[in-house]
Design a protein around this motif. Structure first.
Motif, PDB file in Angstrom:
ATOM      1  N   GLY A  13      -2.073   3.470  14.089  1.00 40.04           N
ATOM      2  CA  GLY A  13      -0.695   3.550  14.556  1.00 40.04           C
ATOM      3  C   GLY A  13       0.089   2.290  14.265  1.00 40.04           C
ATOM      4  O   GLY A  13       1.233   2.338  13.799  1.00 40.04           O
ATOM      5  N   PHE A  14      -0.529   1.120  14.527  1.00 37.69           N
ATOM      6  CA  PHE A  14       0.157  -0.139  14.277  1.00 37.69           C
ATOM      7  C   PHE A  14       0.364  -0.353  12.780  1.00 37.69           C
ATOM      8  O   PHE A  14       1.394  -0.864  12.345  1.00 37.69           O
ATOM      9  N   LEU A  15      -0.619   0.053  11.978  1.00 37.98           N
ATOM     10  CA  LEU A  15      -0.486  -0.061  10.525  1.00 37.98           C
ATOM     11  C   LEU A  15       0.666   0.800  10.018  1.00 37.98           C
ATOM     12  O   LEU A  15       1.482   0.347   9.197  1.00 37.98           O
ATOM     13  N   THR A  16       0.741   2.039  10.503  1.00 36.86           N
ATOM     14  CA  THR A  16       1.827   2.931  10.093  1.00 36.86           C
ATOM     15  C   THR A  16       3.186   2.369  10.488  1.00 36.86           C
ATOM     16  O   THR A  16       4.174   2.543   9.769  1.00 36.86           O
ATOM     17  N   LEU A  17       3.228   1.677  11.601  1.00 34.30           N
ATOM     18  CA  LEU A  17       4.476   1.104  12.085  1.00 34.30           C
ATOM     19  C   LEU A  17       4.969  -0.022  11.185  1.00 34.30           C
ATOM     20  O   LEU A  17       6.177  -0.188  10.986  1.00 34.30           O
ATOM     21  N   LEU A  18       4.045  -0.803  10.622  1.00 31.85           N
ATOM     22  CA  LEU A  18       4.426  -1.996   9.869  1.00 31.85           C
ATOM     23  C   LEU A  18       4.448  -1.786   8.360  1.00 31.85           C
ATOM     24  O   LEU A  18       5.003  -2.622   7.634  1.00 31.85           O
ATOM     25  N   GLN A  19       3.863  -0.723   7.869  1.00 32.84           N
ATOM     26  CA  GLN A  19       3.783  -0.520   6.417  1.00 32.84           C
ATOM     27  C   GLN A  19       5.149  -0.440   5.728  1.00 32.84           C
ATOM     28  O   GLN A  19       5.344  -1.079   4.684  1.00 32.84           O
ATOM     29  N   PRO A  20       6.135   0.326   6.256  1.00 30.31           N
ATOM     30  CA  PRO A  20       7.436   0.365   5.565  1.00 30.31           C
ATOM     31  C   PRO A  20       8.102  -1.005   5.473  1.00 30.31           C
ATOM     32  O   PRO A  20       8.694  -1.349   4.451  1.00 30.31           O
ATOM     33  N   GLY A  21       8.028  -1.798   6.553  1.00 28.95           N
ATOM     34  CA  GLY A  21       8.617  -3.132   6.520  1.00 28.95           C
ATOM     35  C   GLY A  21       7.917  -4.041   5.541  1.00 28.95           C
ATOM     36  O   GLY A  21       8.566  -4.837   4.838  1.00 28.95           O
ATOM     37  N   ALA A  22       6.586  -3.954   5.461  1.00 27.84           N
ATOM     38  CA  ALA A  22       5.842  -4.774   4.500  1.00 27.84           C
ATOM     39  C   ALA A  22       6.213  -4.402   3.073  1.00 27.84           C
ATOM     40  O   ALA A  22       6.357  -5.275   2.201  1.00 27.84           O
ATOM     41  N   ALA A  23       6.394  -3.106   2.809  1.00 27.94           N
ATOM     42  CA  ALA A  23       6.801  -2.672   1.468  1.00 27.94           C
ATOM     43  C   ALA A  23       8.205  -3.172   1.134  1.00 27.94           C
ATOM     44  O   ALA A  23       8.467  -3.585  -0.007  1.00 27.94           O
TER      45      ALA A  23
END
Length: 581
Positions: A161-171
């Motif tokens: 869940g935390f990974l999914t939350l931050l992936q768009p911002g990291a991209a």
């Protein structure tokens, strides 16, 4: 009105104006419009309202992203349309079936908007900055610590869940990462320079020779480790492959005998015997196909940034003519215009033909255009070029006048924190090739720091600032800036050395390895990533097997070098190697 505003109020307003303008221009990109349209389409499907059916959100006739304006069709069960929102917010449809009204839609959980996700990374970076300030830990980059803590948290987490939350911002941060260290190139004319032509030649020898040295030592070290590992496991591999080979031969012989002894077979038997030759049919021609774009940024984004940049530039000049240089909004408008100019020129540089970008990297194009605009605004507002450069980067955030370069440099912290997402996604690859990755990181880190320190002293480069700026030549720019700050080097010079090294790797790295006969994907990727950081890594994106290893080497080499320099004992040894005292 001017007297009513305090100095802190003007500073805060300037920053708010800059960020609101950038957020507004970045928010309405085709991807964001696509996300909004997809959400509306799903809501309409769920409501079952046939009067306002979901439109085709994406047309496949053009390579660029756009919203189709064709006449919508009422969704029916004839296509048994099952709409799902995937990670890139595109609606994909799969057809097959009979005629019935569509009454429900199966949807999966969509990721958060990229801007919101990036804001969370900014919050994490600010929290670590505050924590390190309270603990007085100024010798170690807080963003690197944040990256390590985030990576450990992702490993310990039982859900994604935390990974999914931050992936768009990291991209999003990864896409804009190169522009964040453009301010160090823009303010390069304010540095002391390289001195004589002899000093310049020595610097070129260190940069070019150092790149060649790191590339070859890392690649050949990885090859040697892989060869030793292959020799060690050679006997085991023979035993492992011997049994399956015999079994396969026996099976083939049995099948051949049965085939020869049988003249006729039932339809069912024929289907079973020919199962291996069945070819999966291709999808229908009208099925959804992936959309191809010319670059990471759209035309609409470039036009929006360019238009806003020109408008704020004209407004700043008009404000200066009306109220003079001390007018309330002049500095704010100049800062906004220069920020938008930097972003627009970078987008323009990335969309130029590949043959041109091999000679002039988008960072070079961005710097040249921004210098031109800086000079023009300086002439129009009666300021010198160096005065405009000092306005562009003041070195302060919220505690004084803030320039466009300061806002971009501030984004480097969240960008470093977001590298934890990339490392977590490649954790299995790192674990499966732990020996090779560890060898590459050790060779590139120790060779890059200590080897460069020894060579700059051997060549007797006169300026100590230049010697120290060369030590981080093969480290990715955000961490190279941190290393330069720890060693007391000129940050602008350090970033310049990093960019030149990256351009060498992007243009010649893969060709050099091919010419030397190094075709192993692991060795190629780790060598280029360790020697030429992000620019070299981006250049081999077409090498699907080598690219992930290049990204791993880029990140881990930067982390290892920063940690090494942060340890007082190693820092003292490096300084003694480089300066001789």
């Amino acid at each position: 009105t001017r007297l009513a505003w305090s100095s802190n109020g003007r500073r805060l307003m300037a920053i708010l104006v800059c960020w609101m303008t950038v957020a507004a221009s970045l928010a309405f990109t085709p991807t964001t419009i696509q996300t909004i349209s997809s959400s509306i389409a799903v809501k309409r499907h769920r409501s079952g309202n046939a009067r306002f059916p979901a439109r085709n959100v994406i047309s496949q006739s053009k390579p660029s992203l756009h919203i189709s304006t064709s006449t919508p069709q009422v969704p029916t069960r004839s296509t048994r349309t099952r709409t799902t929102i995937v990670s890139n917010t595109r609606l994909q449809s799969e057809s097959a079936g009979s005629l019935e009204p569509l009454d429900d839609v199966s949807t999966s959980r969509s990721p958060p908007p990229a801007l919101l996700s990036a804001a969370l990374l900014f919050v994490l970076d600010i929290l670590f900055r505050r924590l390190f300030a309270i603990l007085n830990l100024t010798s170690f980059p807080s963003s690197l610590a944040g990256c390590g803590v985030l990576f450990a948290s992702l490993l310990a987490s039982k859900t994604d869940g935390f990974l999914t939350l931050l992936q768009p911002g990291a991209a999003l941060l990864a896409k804009w990462l190169p522009v964040f260290f453009v301010p160090s190139l823009i303010t390069l004319p304010l540095s002391s320079g390289f001195g004589s032509l002899e000093e310049l030649a020595k610097v070129g020898l260190v940069v070019g020779g150092g790149f060649f040295f790191t590339l070859l030592t890392t690649s050949y070290s990885v090859l040697m480790v892989r060869q030793v590992a292959a020799m060690t496991s050679k006997s085991n591999e023979k035993n492992a492959f011997a049994a399956p080979a015999l079994e396969e031969v026996g099976t083939t012989a049995t099948q051949s005998a049965n085939s020869d002894s049988t003249n006729t077979a039932t339809d069912n038997d024929n289907d079973q015997n020919g199962a291996d030759s069945i070819v999966t049919p291709l999808p229908p021609k009208d099925a959804a196909a992936p959309i191809v774009t010319k670059g990471p940024f759209s035309n609409s984004l470039f036009y929006a940034l360019s238009s806003l940049s020109a408008a704020t530039a004209v407004a700043s000049i008009a404000s200066h003519w009306v109220g003079g240089s001390g007018f309330l909004y002049v500095d704010s408008l100049i800062t906004t215009s220069l920020l938008l100019t930097t972003l627009a020129s970078f987008v323009y540089g990335t969309r130029l033909p590949k043959k041109f970008t091999k000679i002039a990297h988008p960072l070079v194009t961005c710097s040249a255009i921004t210098w031109t605009v800086l000079g023009a605004l300086g002439l129009a507002t009666s300021r010198s070029f160096k005065s405009m450069l000092r306005t562009y980067r003041t070195g302060r955030i919220l505690n004084g006048p803030t320039g466009a370069g300061d806002l971009l440099l501030f984004c480097l912290g969240p960008a470093v924190v977001s590298l934890a997402i990339s490392m977590y996604e490649k954790r299995k690859l790192m674990r499966d090739n732990l020996t090779e990755v560890g060898t590459a990181i050790g060779v590139s880190t120790l060779g890059g720091l200590f080897g460069t320190a020894a060579i700059v002293r051997l060549l007797e480069i006169g300026d100590p600032t230049i010697r120290l700026a060369l030590l981080s030549r093969n480290i990715t720019s955000p961490l190279a800036m941190a290393i330069a700050g720890i060693l007391g080097a000129d940050v602008s010079l350090a970033v310049s050395m990093v960019v030149i090294t990256g351009l060498l790797g992007a243009n010649f790295g893969a060709s050099i390895l091919s010419a030397l006969g190094i075709k192993d994907a692991v060795a190629r990727g780790l060598g280029i990533g360790a020697a030429a950081h992000g620019l070299g890594t981006a250049a081999i994106v077409d090498e699907k097997d080598a690219f992930p290893f290049a990204a791993i080497a880029m990140a881990l080499t930067g982390f290892a070098a920063t940690v090494t320099v942060s340890i007082p004992l190693f820092r003292r040894i490096i300084l003694e190697f480089a300066l001789g005292y």
